[in-house]
Design a protein around this motif. Sequence first.
Motif, PDB file in Angstrom:
ATOM      1  N   LYS A 192       0.817  -1.210   0.000  1.00 43.55           N
ATOM      2  CA  LYS A 192       0.000   0.000   0.000  1.00 43.55           C
ATOM      3  C   LYS A 192       0.852   1.261   0.000  1.00 43.55           C
ATOM      4  O   LYS A 192       0.530   2.242  -0.666  1.00 43.55           O
ATOM      5  CB  LYS A 192      -0.924  -0.004   1.225  1.00 43.55           C
ATOM      6  N   THR A 193       1.959   1.245   0.736  1.00 40.32           N
ATOM      7  CA  THR A 193       2.793   2.431   0.887  1.00 40.32           C
ATOM      8  C   THR A 193       3.657   2.693  -0.332  1.00 40.32           C
ATOM      9  O   THR A 193       3.809   3.840  -0.756  1.00 40.32           O
ATOM     10  CB  THR A 193       3.697   2.289   2.127  1.00 40.32           C
ATOM     11  N   CYS A 194       4.214   1.642  -0.900  1.00 39.71           N
ATOM     12  CA  CYS A 194       5.238   1.817  -1.940  1.00 39.71           C
ATOM     13  C   CYS A 194       4.877   1.195  -3.284  1.00 39.71           C
ATOM     14  O   CYS A 194       5.705   1.194  -4.197  1.00 39.71           O
ATOM     15  CB  CYS A 194       6.556   1.228  -1.463  1.00 39.71           C
ATOM     16  N   ALA A 195       3.663   0.654  -3.398  1.00 38.27           N
ATOM     17  CA  ALA A 195       3.214   0.047  -4.668  1.00 38.27           C
ATOM     18  C   ALA A 195       4.121  -1.087  -5.123  1.00 38.27           C
ATOM     19  O   ALA A 195       4.419  -1.229  -6.298  1.00 38.27           O
ATOM     20  CB  ALA A 195       3.087   1.099  -5.764  1.00 38.27           C
ATOM     21  N   SER A 196       4.573  -1.886  -4.163  1.00 40.84           N
ATOM     22  CA  SER A 196       5.242  -3.122  -4.548  1.00 40.84           C
ATOM     23  C   SER A 196       4.215  -4.016  -5.237  1.00 40.84           C
ATOM     24  O   SER A 196       3.014  -3.749  -5.208  1.00 40.84           O
ATOM     25  CB  SER A 196       5.794  -3.837  -3.315  1.00 40.84           C
ATOM     26  N   TYR A 197       4.689  -5.085  -5.853  1.00 36.30           N
ATOM     27  CA  TYR A 197       3.769  -6.014  -6.507  1.00 36.30           C
ATOM     28  C   TYR A 197       3.334  -7.134  -5.563  1.00 36.30           C
ATOM     29  O   TYR A 197       2.749  -8.131  -5.989  1.00 36.30           O
ATOM     30  CB  TYR A 197       4.413  -6.609  -7.756  1.00 36.30           C
ATOM     31  N   GLY A 198       3.625  -6.966  -4.268  1.00 37.01           N
ATOM     32  CA  GLY A 198       3.202  -7.958  -3.309  1.00 37.01           C
ATOM     33  C   GLY A 198       4.229  -9.071  -3.140  1.00 37.01           C
ATOM     34  O   GLY A 198       5.344  -9.014  -3.667  1.00 37.01           O
ATOM     35  N   ALA A 199       3.848 -10.101  -2.405  1.00 36.00           N
ATOM     36  CA  ALA A 199       4.787 -11.188  -2.099  1.00 36.00           C
ATOM     37  C   ALA A 199       4.019 -12.461  -1.808  1.00 36.00           C
ATOM     38  O   ALA A 199       2.808 -12.436  -1.565  1.00 36.00           O
ATOM     39  CB  ALA A 199       5.662 -10.806  -0.904  1.00 36.00           C
ATOM     40  N   ALA A 212      14.372   2.736  -2.614  1.00 38.96           N
ATOM     41  CA  ALA A 212      13.824   4.031  -2.198  1.00 38.96           C
ATOM     42  C   ALA A 212      12.753   3.851  -1.130  1.00 38.96           C
ATOM     43  O   ALA A 212      12.654   4.648  -0.185  1.00 38.96           O
ATOM     44  CB  ALA A 212      13.248   4.772  -3.401  1.00 38.96           C
ATOM     45  N   CYS A 213      11.960   2.800  -1.248  1.00 34.48           N
ATOM     46  CA  CYS A 213      10.907   2.540  -0.264  1.00 34.48           C
ATOM     47  C   CYS A 213      11.498   2.342   1.124  1.00 34.48           C
ATOM     48  O   CYS A 213      11.064   2.962   2.096  1.00 34.48           O
ATOM     49  CB  CYS A 213      10.108   1.311  -0.687  1.00 34.48           C
ATOM     50  N   PHE A 214      12.521   1.498   1.226  1.00 33.39           N
ATOM     51  CA  PHE A 214      13.080   1.189   2.542  1.00 33.39           C
ATOM     52  C   PHE A 214      13.962   2.321   3.075  1.00 33.39           C
ATOM     53  O   PHE A 214      14.161   2.431   4.282  1.00 33.39           O
ATOM     54  CB  PHE A 214      13.845  -0.134   2.485  1.00 33.39           C
ATOM     55  N   GLU A 215      14.457   3.161   2.176  1.00 34.07           N
ATOM     56  CA  GLU A 215      15.203   4.333   2.639  1.00 34.07           C
ATOM     57  C   GLU A 215      14.281   5.373   3.248  1.00 34.07           C
ATOM     58  O   GLU A 215      14.659   6.100   4.176  1.00 34.07           O
ATOM     59  CB  GLU A 215      15.978   4.949   1.470  1.00 34.07           C
ATOM     60  N   ARG A 216      13.056   5.455   2.760  1.00 33.61           N
ATOM     61  CA  ARG A 216      12.113   6.481   3.199  1.00 33.61           C
ATOM     62  C   ARG A 216      11.295   6.066   4.413  1.00 33.61           C
ATOM     63  O   ARG A 216      10.727   6.909   5.101  1.00 33.61           O
ATOM     64  CB  ARG A 216      11.145   6.841   2.059  1.00 33.61           C
ATOM     65  N   HIS A 217      11.206   4.765   4.673  1.00 35.59           N
ATOM     66  CA  HIS A 217      10.275   4.292   5.703  1.00 35.59           C
ATOM     67  C   HIS A 217      10.965   3.350   6.675  1.00 35.59           C
ATOM     68  O   HIS A 217      11.679   2.434   6.270  1.00 35.59           O
ATOM     69  CB  HIS A 217       9.079   3.583   5.059  1.00 35.59           C
TER      70      HIS A 217
END
Length: 285
Positions: A32-39, A63-68
């Motif tokens: 939801k936060t970073c628009a990954s394709y899920g897992a 970038a997702c893990f750097e920001r959150h």
Amino acid sequence: MTSAVLYRWRLKPGTEDTFRAAWTEGTKTIHKTCASYGARLHEGADGLFWSYARWPSEDVRKACFERHDFFSMDCFKTMQACIDERFPEIVLTLTDDELAERKVAHPVPVYETERLVLRPIRQDDAEALFPALSDDANMTYWSRGPMQTVTEVHDYLAWNAHGDGCQCWAVERKDGPGEALGWVILMDKAGNQAEIGFMFRPDAQGQGFAREAAAKMLDHAIKVRDFRRIWADVDPDNAPSIRLIERLGLSYEGRLKGNWSTHIGVRDSLIYGMVVPENGPKAPL
């Protein structure tokens, strides 16, 4: 280029159900936060748990893990408490894909109108679009309240830029390239239908830009995507958006009471739509 990451863990005995529940919550949060394709989470015959996570690219993941700081969240803390042994993660680059269930994303072509350029939206449009998503009046009938920082807008645009089942165009003036005035979006729905939406900065309103861009998107939806029905959801008090939707040729279909819970309370939805004639014109693909 699309990437994937493999994670492996050996869990403490008896923590399997707790781990799965925490993993599910954490994965949904990242999606939801970073628009990954899920897992997906798998359990191997050797007792190890494997997770296969998909991303639009390795740059998006980093970038997702750097920001959150996800690992400060309770669900991730619970996961860590369940892990007895962690193995190095493996980053993979997708070269071929034959998964039958995969939903291939539709490309977002570049279009031009008399005054505008429509091109794929990017997360780095956040600074230009901050005035649209931080303005109190502009956000009155949105599904959430005004945003406070450019970083918040950057994260919000993740779904527009990378989300499954949508085509989103940033809209620029031809004489002002590189600065997004707003966006128009086409969202796939079941039954060969699509929902349309739009958002523009206050300084770009009242000049016909939204109608010009949305009309081009609608032309794409009919002639290229060949949708049989196209619809829009609008707040009953959002008069400017209703006028625009009607000028695009969508007709009032009905009212959904209490359809949204928003920052201004529970709101109804007015549904406007059009059914495309079966023998309507199609543009070459």
